[in-house]
Write an enzyme that holds these catalytic residues in place. Structure first.
Site, PDB file in Angstrom:
ATOM      1  CE  LYS A   1      -3.798   1.914   2.832  1.00  0.00           C
ATOM      2  NZ  LYS A   1      -4.526   1.701   4.110  1.00  0.00           N
TER       3      LYS A   1
ATOM      4  CB  SER B   1      -7.672   3.391   3.102  1.00  0.00           C
ATOM      5  OG  SER B   1      -6.859   2.809   4.103  1.00  0.00           O
TER       6      SER B   1
ATOM      7  CB  SER C   1      -7.959   0.623   5.910  1.00  0.00           C
ATOM      8  OG  SER C   1      -8.645   1.832   6.115  1.00  0.00           O
TER       9      SER C   1
END
Length: 566
Positions: A136, A220, A244
């Site tokens: 990420k 996210s 997330s």
């Protein structure tokens, strides 16, 4: 007179082009191929394999454990594996817009080194030798941008505070992964601010769900979920402060692990409002397999991360805890497990596919000889209120500081929530902390009380990730099913269960909404639109029970597989 494009838009457009330019020319899709992909509802499975050679398709079909074993046995080379996943990631980004950073050349140099090491010494560097791992875009890699979705961060790598350090900083977990033999090759998309259950920002726009492009990939860590759904990765690193990791795992039909925050190092990881540490964001993992999650956790903990990050508790991987629960899966030798099932948080009810998924799991567990009881904890709306207050405690000042670097605006989804406000008063913040501790205690007391009936305490809880499957963009109204578990820092694994089926999961006209939010959520359900959306559920343990929930997840998945076959 033609309106001048704002400088932040020019910078974002240049960044998009620079990422695409890093894809090998022979891996770039034609305009016709891109147009065909844009009109497809589903991109997964055989479709993406059309762009790969048979050997490449075969390699990306393998899960993490099979890949590292194949390399260790000399059946696969690190270079062939890296090339296959780099190409798959390149295709994935072109058809589903899920990468912020590409550093394939760096990855291939690393793979060459690993193959040379193996040829010279006849052994691997570590348990992740040659395994491509995606990150990420919060994790720093030397020589690579970390934007975290902010236009003002383009061209930097934690260099905003000290420009001389741009592209020189490396997150601790990045160092750990490299020491274990991993090949890092791309960084995945996320929403502006991180604080959204979908994935949109002003740099690359939106990442959709490759299982059903009417829907969101979640957030996210949304780019991670989308990349893995298309087999551009089998194992990736995300973060979770309100769902997330778990939301993208569930929405994309893959597995996810949210540990207790102090289990994995967050040192030198970019974050939103990093000074809010009362309820920390946690580093977590997403994988195409349950074994992949176990491999990652065990490998990272083998580096003793607590020696370099004082925030990490000194807990090595506890194989005995995992074995204890795995033995409970065999009822000929072990005592049945006891599961709690949360059917609703009594604030927003469940869409038909989620309710069906819960019933499937509960029935499979019960048929497998384990106990199932209803889970009715203290009101989760209390936890939601407290958790959200911590998220908003600084009044949005950190977010606006980052936005002001470029002049970019908040994306529409976030404008109301993060309008700049005065920060919370210290005494109010301290009182809120006490409320959080009180709720944690009440929840723990409730969990302990489940032994009152039969002398056996609930081992794990099954609950929804969200009241819906992968959500229609802009219609994620209720994130409390995940946020409550961040308040208590519980250990959670997400497992895929089924997919929404328009022929089975029909709209219930008789449903009476509980409140205005529930009504919004219920009216958003459309069986046709949601058809094919993955349904994933949470398996919940208490603090620092990562090994336990991974083992329990194996038992649940085995029971579900058996029930499906029967």
């Amino acid at each position: 007179m033609e309106a001048k494009i704002p400088p932040w838009q020019e910078k974002a457009a240049a960044k998009r082009e620079s990422v695409l330019a890093k894809i090998k020319p022979e891996w770039r899709l034609s305009p016709a191929e891109l147009e065909r992909a844009a009109h497809r509802r589903e991109l997964t499975g055989g479709y993406i394999e059309e762009f790969l050679e048979p050997e490449e398709a075969s390699i990306i079909s393998l899960d993490s454990v099979a890949l590292v074993e194949g390399i260790k046995e000399g059946k696969l080379s690190s270079v062939r594996v890296a090339l296959s996943f780099c190409k798959a990631a390149a295709v994935t980004h072109q058809i589903n817009n899920c990468l912020h950073e590409i550093f394939f050349e760096q990855a291939l140099e690393r793979a060459i080194y690993l193959d040379e090491y193996y040829a010279k010494y006849g052994t691997t560097i570590g348990p992740l030798h040659g395994l491509p791992i995606s990150l990420k875009d919060q994790f720093h890699v030397k020589g690579v941008d970390t934007t975290m979705g902010y236009v003002g961060w383009i061209g930097s790598n934690l260099g905003i505070k000290d420009p001389s350090q741009a592209h020189k900083v490396e997150s601790q977990i990045t160092t750990e992964l490299l020491s274990l033999g991993a090949v890092l090759y791309c960084k995945t998309s996320l929403p502006q601010t991180l604080l959204l259950g979908e994935t949109r920002n002003n740099i690359i726009g939106e990442t959709l769900n490759p299982n059903n492009r009417n829907l969101s990939c979640g957030g996210s860590s949304g780019g991670e979920g989308a990349l893995q759904a298309l087999r551009g990765s089998t194992l990736g690193v995300g973060t979770d402060i309100g769902g997330s990791v778990r939301i993208p795992a569930a929405f994309n039909g893959i597995f996810g692990l949210k540990p207790t925050p102090e289990r994995i190092s967050y040192r030198d990881v970019a974050n939103n409002n990093p000074g809010e540490t009362t309820y920390r964001s946690t580093v977590g993992f997403l994988s195409t397999s349950l074994d992949g999650l176990g491999l990652m956790l065990k490998s990272v903990l083998s580096t003793s991360p607590w020696l370099r990050d004082p925030a990490v508790v000194p807990f090595p991987f506890r194989q005995d805890a995992a074995d204890t629960y795995l033995s409970r899966g065999n009822l000929e030798t072990g005592k049945p497990l006891k599961f709690g099932v949360l059917w609703s948080d009594n604030v927003v009810g469940l869409h038909p596919p989620i309710l069906r998924g819960l019933r499937m799991v509960a029935d499979a567990i019960r048929t497998g000889g384990h106990k199932v009881v209803d889970w009715t904890p203290p009101p989760q709306e209390d936890a939601t209120r407290i958790h959200l207050a911590f998220i908003l405690a600084d009044g949005g000042h950190d977010i606006h500081t980052q936005l002001d670097l470029s002049g970019e605006p908040l994306i529409p989804d976030l404008r109301e929530t993060f309008t700049l406000k005065p920060p919370m008063d210290l005494l109010e913040y301290q009182d809120l902390t006490l409320q959080g501790l009180e709720y944690e205690a009440k929840y723990s007391d409730y969990w302990n009380s489940t032994a009152d009936d039969d002398g056996q305490i609930v081992d794990a809880v099954i609950m929804p990730v969200a009241p819906h499957a992968a959500v229609i963009p802009g219609k994620y109204y209720h994130t409390a099913y995940t946020g409550v578990l961040n308040l208590m820092n519980y250990s959670v694994v997400v497992v895929p269960v089924t997919k929404a089926d328009k022929n089975v999961d029909t709209f219930d006209d008789s449903y009476t909404p509980l409140n205005d939010t529930d009504e919004l959520n219920w009216k958003a359900y459309d069986p046709e639109v949601y058809h094919g959306a993955p349904v994933g559920l949470q398996i919940v343990g208490r603090k620092f029970e990562e090994e336990k929930v991974l083992a329990v997840a194996k038992i649940v998945c085995a029971a579900l597989e058996k029930a499906t076959k029967d």
